[in-house]
Motif scaffolding. Structure first.
Motif, PDB file in Angstrom:
ATOM      1  N   VAL A   1      11.229   0.759  -0.537  1.00 11.96           N
ATOM      2  CA  VAL A   1      10.443  -0.382  -0.069  1.00 11.96           C
ATOM      3  C   VAL A   1      11.161  -1.078   1.082  1.00 11.96           C
ATOM      4  O   VAL A   1      10.558  -1.450   2.091  1.00 11.96           O
ATOM      5  CB  VAL A   1      10.197  -1.372  -1.228  1.00 11.96           C
ATOM      6  CG1 VAL A   1       9.672  -2.699  -0.709  1.00 11.96           C
ATOM      7  CG2 VAL A   1       9.234  -0.777  -2.231  1.00 11.96           C
ATOM      8  N   LEU A   2      12.461  -1.178   0.942  1.00 13.75           N
ATOM      9  CA  LEU A   2      13.267  -1.853   1.949  1.00 13.75           C
ATOM     10  C   LEU A   2      13.214  -1.133   3.295  1.00 13.75           C
ATOM     11  O   LEU A   2      12.985  -1.738   4.341  1.00 13.75           O
ATOM     12  CB  LEU A   2      14.703  -1.873   1.435  1.00 13.75           C
ATOM     13  CG  LEU A   2      15.530  -3.087   1.734  1.00 13.75           C
ATOM     14  CD1 LEU A   2      14.900  -4.312   1.134  1.00 13.75           C
ATOM     15  CD2 LEU A   2      16.920  -2.884   1.160  1.00 13.75           C
TER      16      LEU A   2
ATOM     17  N   PHE B   1      -5.513   9.855  -6.077  1.00 18.49           N
ATOM     18  CA  PHE B   1      -5.209   8.774  -5.145  1.00 18.49           C
ATOM     19  C   PHE B   1      -4.333   9.282  -3.997  1.00 18.49           C
ATOM     20  O   PHE B   1      -4.572   8.968  -2.829  1.00 18.49           O
ATOM     21  CB  PHE B   1      -4.509   7.630  -5.879  1.00 18.49           C
ATOM     22  CG  PHE B   1      -4.113   6.505  -4.969  1.00 18.49           C
ATOM     23  CD1 PHE B   1      -5.066   5.671  -4.412  1.00 18.49           C
ATOM     24  CD2 PHE B   1      -2.771   6.295  -4.651  1.00 18.49           C
ATOM     25  CE1 PHE B   1      -4.700   4.642  -3.565  1.00 18.49           C
ATOM     26  CE2 PHE B   1      -2.402   5.261  -3.796  1.00 18.49           C
ATOM     27  CZ  PHE B   1      -3.374   4.443  -3.261  1.00 18.49           C
ATOM     28  N   THR B   2      -3.343  10.100  -4.360  1.00 17.47           N
ATOM     29  CA  THR B   2      -2.441  10.640  -3.344  1.00 17.47           C
ATOM     30  C   THR B   2      -3.223  11.401  -2.279  1.00 17.47           C
ATOM     31  O   THR B   2      -3.035  11.197  -1.074  1.00 17.47           O
ATOM     32  CB  THR B   2      -1.415  11.584  -3.993  1.00 17.47           C
ATOM     33  OG1 THR B   2      -0.686  10.847  -4.958  1.00 17.47           O
ATOM     34  CG2 THR B   2      -0.461  12.158  -2.968  1.00 17.47           C
ATOM     35  N   LEU B   3      -4.132  12.260  -2.740  1.00 16.35           N
ATOM     36  CA  LEU B   3      -4.881  13.079  -1.789  1.00 16.35           C
ATOM     37  C   LEU B   3      -5.827  12.241  -0.946  1.00 16.35           C
ATOM     38  O   LEU B   3      -5.945  12.443   0.266  1.00 16.35           O
ATOM     39  CB  LEU B   3      -5.637  14.181  -2.536  1.00 16.35           C
ATOM     40  CG  LEU B   3      -4.737  15.263  -3.151  1.00 16.35           C
ATOM     41  CD1 LEU B   3      -5.574  16.282  -3.910  1.00 16.35           C
ATOM     42  CD2 LEU B   3      -3.901  15.954  -2.084  1.00 16.35           C
ATOM     43  N   ILE B   4      -6.515  11.283  -1.593  1.00 14.98           N
ATOM     44  CA  ILE B   4      -7.464  10.458  -0.842  1.00 14.98           C
ATOM     45  C   ILE B   4      -6.731   9.629   0.205  1.00 14.98           C
ATOM     46  O   ILE B   4      -7.128   9.558   1.369  1.00 14.98           O
ATOM     47  CB  ILE B   4      -8.248   9.533  -1.797  1.00 14.98           C
ATOM     48  CG1 ILE B   4      -9.210  10.364  -2.646  1.00 14.98           C
ATOM     49  CG2 ILE B   4      -9.032   8.480  -1.012  1.00 14.98           C
ATOM     50  CD1 ILE B   4      -9.855   9.592  -3.767  1.00 14.98           C
ATOM     51  N   TYR B   5      -5.619   9.020  -0.210  1.00 13.47           N
ATOM     52  CA  TYR B   5      -4.860   8.183   0.713  1.00 13.47           C
ATOM     53  C   TYR B   5      -4.290   9.029   1.851  1.00 13.47           C
ATOM     54  O   TYR B   5      -4.327   8.636   3.016  1.00 13.47           O
ATOM     55  CB  TYR B   5      -3.742   7.481  -0.066  1.00 13.47           C
ATOM     56  CG  TYR B   5      -3.044   6.391   0.689  1.00 13.47           C
ATOM     57  CD1 TYR B   5      -3.665   5.157   0.895  1.00 13.47           C
ATOM     58  CD2 TYR B   5      -1.764   6.579   1.199  1.00 13.47           C
ATOM     59  CE1 TYR B   5      -3.026   4.153   1.572  1.00 13.47           C
ATOM     60  CE2 TYR B   5      -1.113   5.565   1.882  1.00 13.47           C
ATOM     61  CZ  TYR B   5      -1.746   4.354   2.074  1.00 13.47           C
ATOM     62  OH  TYR B   5      -1.105   3.359   2.762  1.00 13.47           O
TER      63      TYR B   5
ATOM     64  N   LEU C   1       0.828  -1.210   0.000  1.00 14.54           N
ATOM     65  CA  LEU C   1       0.000   0.000   0.000  1.00 14.54           C
ATOM     66  C   LEU C   1       0.862   1.261   0.000  1.00 14.54           C
ATOM     67  O   LEU C   1       0.635   2.192  -0.780  1.00 14.54           O
ATOM     68  CB  LEU C   1      -0.916   0.007   1.225  1.00 14.54           C
ATOM     69  CG  LEU C   1      -2.242  -0.721   1.059  1.00 14.54           C
ATOM     70  CD1 LEU C   1      -2.971  -0.823   2.390  1.00 14.54           C
ATOM     71  CD2 LEU C   1      -3.123   0.013   0.049  1.00 14.54           C
ATOM     72  N   THR C   2       1.852   1.269   0.878  1.00 10.24           N
ATOM     73  CA  THR C   2       2.736   2.430   0.954  1.00 10.24           C
ATOM     74  C   THR C   2       3.493   2.607  -0.359  1.00 10.24           C
ATOM     75  O   THR C   2       3.735   3.734  -0.802  1.00 10.24           O
ATOM     76  CB  THR C   2       3.730   2.268   2.124  1.00 10.24           C
ATOM     77  OG1 THR C   2       2.974   2.014   3.304  1.00 10.24           O
ATOM     78  CG2 THR C   2       4.557   3.507   2.322  1.00 10.24           C
TER      79      THR C   2
ATOM     80  N   PHE D   1       7.745   6.822   3.507  1.00 16.05           N
ATOM     81  CA  PHE D   1       9.005   6.165   3.191  1.00 16.05           C
ATOM     82  C   PHE D   1       9.296   6.005   1.702  1.00 16.05           C
ATOM     83  O   PHE D   1      10.417   6.247   1.264  1.00 16.05           O
ATOM     84  CB  PHE D   1       9.100   4.815   3.904  1.00 16.05           C
ATOM     85  CG  PHE D   1       9.640   4.950   5.294  1.00 16.05           C
ATOM     86  CD1 PHE D   1       8.872   5.518   6.285  1.00 16.05           C
ATOM     87  CD2 PHE D   1      10.925   4.554   5.591  1.00 16.05           C
ATOM     88  CE1 PHE D   1       9.368   5.678   7.560  1.00 16.05           C
ATOM     89  CE2 PHE D   1      11.436   4.704   6.869  1.00 16.05           C
ATOM     90  CZ  PHE D   1      10.649   5.267   7.859  1.00 16.05           C
ATOM     91  N   VAL D   2       8.331   5.549   0.929  1.00 16.61           N
ATOM     92  CA  VAL D   2       8.597   5.331  -0.498  1.00 16.61           C
ATOM     93  C   VAL D   2       8.538   6.662  -1.260  1.00 16.61           C
ATOM     94  O   VAL D   2       9.406   6.966  -2.086  1.00 16.61           O
ATOM     95  CB  VAL D   2       7.603   4.312  -1.087  1.00 16.61           C
ATOM     96  CG1 VAL D   2       7.833   4.147  -2.586  1.00 16.61           C
ATOM     97  CG2 VAL D   2       7.754   2.972  -0.389  1.00 16.61           C
TER      98      VAL D   2
END
Lengths: 295, 337, 275
Positions: A212-213, C16-20, A84-85, A165-166
């Motif tokens: 990712v790491l 997507f960036t804003l919603i997330y 997800l991130t 992080f990503v």
């Protein structure tokens, strides 16, 4: 900056722009001391304590059902959080590095924000929303869906702390790479997805993996935020870092440090892979620059 | 149609069977407890699971959650679904009854002995040979004595420690003002305030901090008997007077109704009062409420001392909490510069 | 804006960036804001100006500031050595810099306490040599925060040093500048923005740090009690409004800090772009 400065050629002896030997030795010694005291010593302590009672005690504490359950939960949390991130990071980097829009600086700051929010607060906010006394807590409870003190709460808190992080890794990288290649592909008729997979992804892959790491390391190692939302049920909602605390509190020091050695091992593996990725990325950048120069 | 009704009933029956079927196989009980009871319930849960299997044929699981009393209470109020509570003080369960309304306010009258299957008290753990000559509460305020005790704002055990010291001082020195001065001096001697009893024990034993650990009696015994070299390193000092630590248990009505575990939860707590439960409690250095059920050898280990209760000296927990531990209470006052 | 004509995917990605962002960060954080709004301004002010709360802010910000300063100096030395001097095992040491990023804070806390306690490896040495106790004193917090903050400084300075054009140093040297003058007049001004950024990041992270500090701090009110601990303490007394009031204040400070760091980076980039 490829031109050699003329001063160098004028002098018969190469001009010493470096530091005196004693300065070098002193600084190297100081660096090694700092790294030794602040970084290597803690790492060594983990290993020494973990093996204090020998290999057998170490192995048996790692195969204890509670430890295994903690490992499983930690892996599960990372398995949900990291993808997800990552998707978020790529999407945010695309929007930020490829387009100009108002409030971009604010957006970047907001993305960075979870990084400097105290982990304790990161846990607290989810308790305020999903706790039994919170906004949605009673509704979820009626529908028999547990958020806080269950896996979803742990995942949410981890999503929060790993949030930047990503994205943080990719935004500067994509800005540096520029968008000429992508534009070329697009103007030749490639679709957006084709451009992304054929041009962008190969360019950013090492930086992406690096992000990712680090994200994974943080997801598996988070303590403060998860501690607030976990409920500390043995074998059920204890992640590895929480299990370390529990073992420690049960005077099971070998067990605590054995679990800690797993996470420390993860940290070391992360660092090794990361160093390799950085090297690889530099090679790629050099290669692509060379290719660009020769055109 | 004619068969609508019976078929509906049949469906409900099947559904009920399915639900209860899965529930029967997977019934679990969550026992939310405070820090030092870990070893006690590890033992007790094994015995209870065996007992329940023999009695009903059902396999059950008992899950444990341990932590500082304050943290555990907050977690339950915020939705940690505890079927049973085995906490350090009745005030914590009162809070759950009041703030989250998960059980009635008169919960304490539902089980024998005021819902206290076992009690404990507060003693001192010192380094071997008692180099600082600690004998009574008065010795803790001497200059050069370093005392380890947790933060009473977050730890139930620490509140007993604080109140025990306070009651001692009020009795020997004669006034509340003197008592406040006494605890102020006492906490001047405290170099580390951990958030829970276990943290303090670790600080004292593992980190080598302090000359005296004010500890739960069972923690002190555990430190001596279950730690390697514990007997060579530490000894227990029992002051002439101390506080009776009343550590109550309760079924959480709303949760057990929701989870369908009422019978199980009630049986679990009742089993604590059985000979097996009382024996296990005594074995783990908790003072059983029905001592005749426990092993005499275990009982002999408990030193005799004069015990007073929070109700006697402080008019109950609600009052003690407000006066001493709430924001602005005496504990905050003694730390104000 | 020329590239937005051809570059696809702005709407879906920004959407997507804003919603997330809203779901994971903004809405949860606003819960804290709303909870704090249950207090009147006077109540809020009373909580913040409580001597014990003020003391904990002093402890948290003070130790984070000192630690960030040390991280800044140590980090600069480490980055300099790693970039400029060859020595055996350099790659390994360079990789180790990130250890605090990857090591869980709880592990760090337990281990640091074990090392710096008066009977620990280093704690004992320092105790015997200087009579100074590290663990369970405010100094312990500083040590834990240096551990946490060091990689931030090293990692922000390193790339700048790598890119730094040695020709400028050479020019200065050939014009007769001493090494010290070159360092102060040429190198330092170029490294400073990165160093400040690293310092600010280490500071921002240090202020909120909990896991690694709590084991080593001693946690004495007015002396070594950090803000996150006070938030936890308030929580455990069911004082949610008090906890969120303190939390919100910390959050605002963090936000302003980050905003200024990002502003600084933007300013540096623009300045270096113009040069």
């Amino acid at each position: 900056m490829n031109t050699i400065s003329p001063v160098l050629t004028v002098h018969s002896k190469p001009l010493t722009i470096g530091d005196a030997d004693w300065v070098r030795y002193a600084l190297v010694a100081l660096t090694l001391t700092i790294i030794g005291v602040f970084l290597i010593l803690p790492l060594a302590t983990v290993l020494i304590e973990a093996f204090a009672k020998g290999w057998g005690a170490y192995a048996s504490s790692l195969t204890h059902p509670d430890t295994l359950a903690a490992i499983k939960l930690t892996l599960l949390t990372a398995a949900i959080t990291v993808p997800l991130t990552t998707v978020f990071g790529v999407s945010a980097a695309w929007a930020i590095a490829r387009f100009e829009f108002r409030g971009k600086s604010l957006l970047i700051t907001l993305i960075d924000l979870p990084f400097s929010v105290s982990p304790v607060i990161a846990g607290l906010i989810y308790v305020l929303i999903f706790g039994a006394q919170g906004w949605f807590g009673p509704w979820f409870s009626e529908h028999n869906f547990k958020v806080i003190f269950a896996v979803p709460g742990i995942v949410l808190a981890t999503l929060f702390v790993t949030f930047p992080f990503v994205a943080r890794e990719l935004i500067p990288l994509m800005q540096e790479i520029g968008h000429e290649e992508e534009e070329a592909a697009l103007s030749l008729g490639a679709s957006g997805w084709q451009t992304f997979f054929k041009i962008t992804l190969p360019n950013i892959k090492w930086g992406l993996l690096y992000g990712v790491l680090l994200c994974n390391a943080r997801a598996m190692g988070e303590f403060g935020a998860v501690s607030v939302v976990s409920g500390h049920i043995r074998g059920l909602t204890n992640t590895l870092p929480l299990h370390i605390e529990v073992s420690y509190n049960e005077y099971d020091f070998v067990g605590a440090f054995a679990s800690a050695s797993l996470l420390a091992g993860l940290a070391v593996v992360t660092l090794v892979v990361k160093t390799f990725l950085e090297w690889k990325q530099k090679q790629d950048l050099k290669a692509s620059r060379k290719a660009a120069d020769s055109h | 149609m004619n068969f609508t009704k019976p078929s509906k009933q049949l469906l409900i029956l099947i559904a009920a069977l399915l639900i209860s079927g899965t529930a029967l196989a997977e019934r679990t009980l969550l026992n939310v407890s405070y820090d030092p009871t870990r070893e006690l319930y590890q033992d007790f849960n094994k015995e209870f699971i065996k007992y329940w299997k023999d009695k009903t044929g059902e396999d059950v699981e008992v899950q444990q959650s341990h932590g500082g009393g304050g943290k555990q209470t907050r977690a339950v109020i915020d939705g940690l679904e505890a079927d049973v509570l085995t906490l350090a003080l009745s005030y914590d369960i009162d809070q759950i009854a009041e703030k989250a309304r998960l059980l009635p306010k008169d919960w304490q009258s539902r089980l024998p002995h005021n819902s206290l299957p076992y009690t404990s008290t507060i003693v001192f753990l010192v380094r071997k040979g008692n180099p600082k000559g600690i004998k009574d509460w008065g010795d803790l305020v001497k200059e050069g004595v370093s005392v380890i005790t947790p933060n009473p704002k977050t730890s139930g055990g620490a509140r007993y420690n604080y109140l025990a010291a306070w009651a001692y001082a009020e009795k020997t020195l004669g006034s509340k003002e003197a008592a406040k001065d006494f605890v102020k001096k006492l906490y001047k001697n405290v170099p580390v305030l951990d958030s829970g009893a276990r943290g303090s024990t670790t600080t004292f034993i593992q980190r080598g901090q302090g000359d005296v650990l004010i500890a739960w009696e069972n923690e002190a015994f555990l430190a001596i008997n279950d730690n390697e070299n514990g007997k060579d390193q530490f000894e227990i000092i029992v002051p002439p007077t101390s506080i009776l630590a009343e550590t109550p248990v309760a079924v959480v009505d709303k949760i057990v109704k929701k989870n369908g575990t009422q019978d199980l939860a009630e049986a679990y707590l009742k089993y604590l009062y059985s000979p097996v439960g009382q024996k296990i409690a005594a074995k783990h250095y908790y003072r059983p409420s029905e001592p005749e059920q426990a092993d005499q050898a275990d009982l002999k280990r408990f030193p005799k001392l004069e015990l007073f209760t929070v109700a006697d000296k402080f008019g109950g927990w609600a009052k003690a909490q407000k006066e001493h531990f709430d924001d602005g209470g005496t504990f905050d006052q003694i730390y104000a510069p | 804006m020329s590239q937005s004509n051809i570059m696809p995917g702005f709407r879906p990605t920004i959407g997507f960036t804003l919603i997330y962002l809203a779901l994971i960060v903004l809405i949860p954080l606003s819960a804290m804001l709303l909870k704090t709004f249950q207090l009147s301004l006077d109540e809020y002010w009373a909580i913040l100006t409580d001597p014990r709360v003020l003391a904990s802010f002093r402890v948290s910000f003070g130790s984070a500031l000192i630690a960030a300063a040390f991280s800044g100096i140590f980090g600069f030395i480490i980055a300099w050595t790693l970039v400029r001097y060859p020595f055996p095992g350099k790659k390994l040491f360079d990789a180790l810099i990130d250890l605090p990023f990857a090591l869980p804070t709880a592990v760090a806390g337990i281990v640091l306490a074990a090392i710096y306690e008066p009977k620990g490896w280093i704690g004992k040495l320092v105790m015997e040599a200087f009579g100074i106790q590290i663990a369970y004193k405010p100094l312990g917090i500083v040590f834990a925060l240096i551990f946490i903050g060091l990689p931030f400084v090293v990692r922000t300075i390193e790339p700048v040093l790598q890119e730094f054009d040695k020709a400028m140093e050479e020019a200065a040297a050939s014009l007769g500048a001493t090494r010290l003058q070159t360092f102060v007049k040429v190198i330092l001004p170029n490294i400073l923005p990165a160093a400040i950024t690293g310092f600010a990041l280490a500071f921002a992270r240090g202020v909120g740090e909990y896991g690694s500090v709590i084991f080593i701090a001693g946690n004495m009110p007015y002396v070594s009690e950090i803000v996150p601990l006070l938030i936890i303490t308030k929580l455990e007394q069911y004082d949610y409004a008090g906890a969120t009031a303190i939390g919100l204040t910390m959050l605002l400070i963090s936000f302003l800090l980050l905003l200024s760091v990002n502003g600084l980076q933007w300013w540096v980039r623009r300045r270096s772009g113009q040069l």
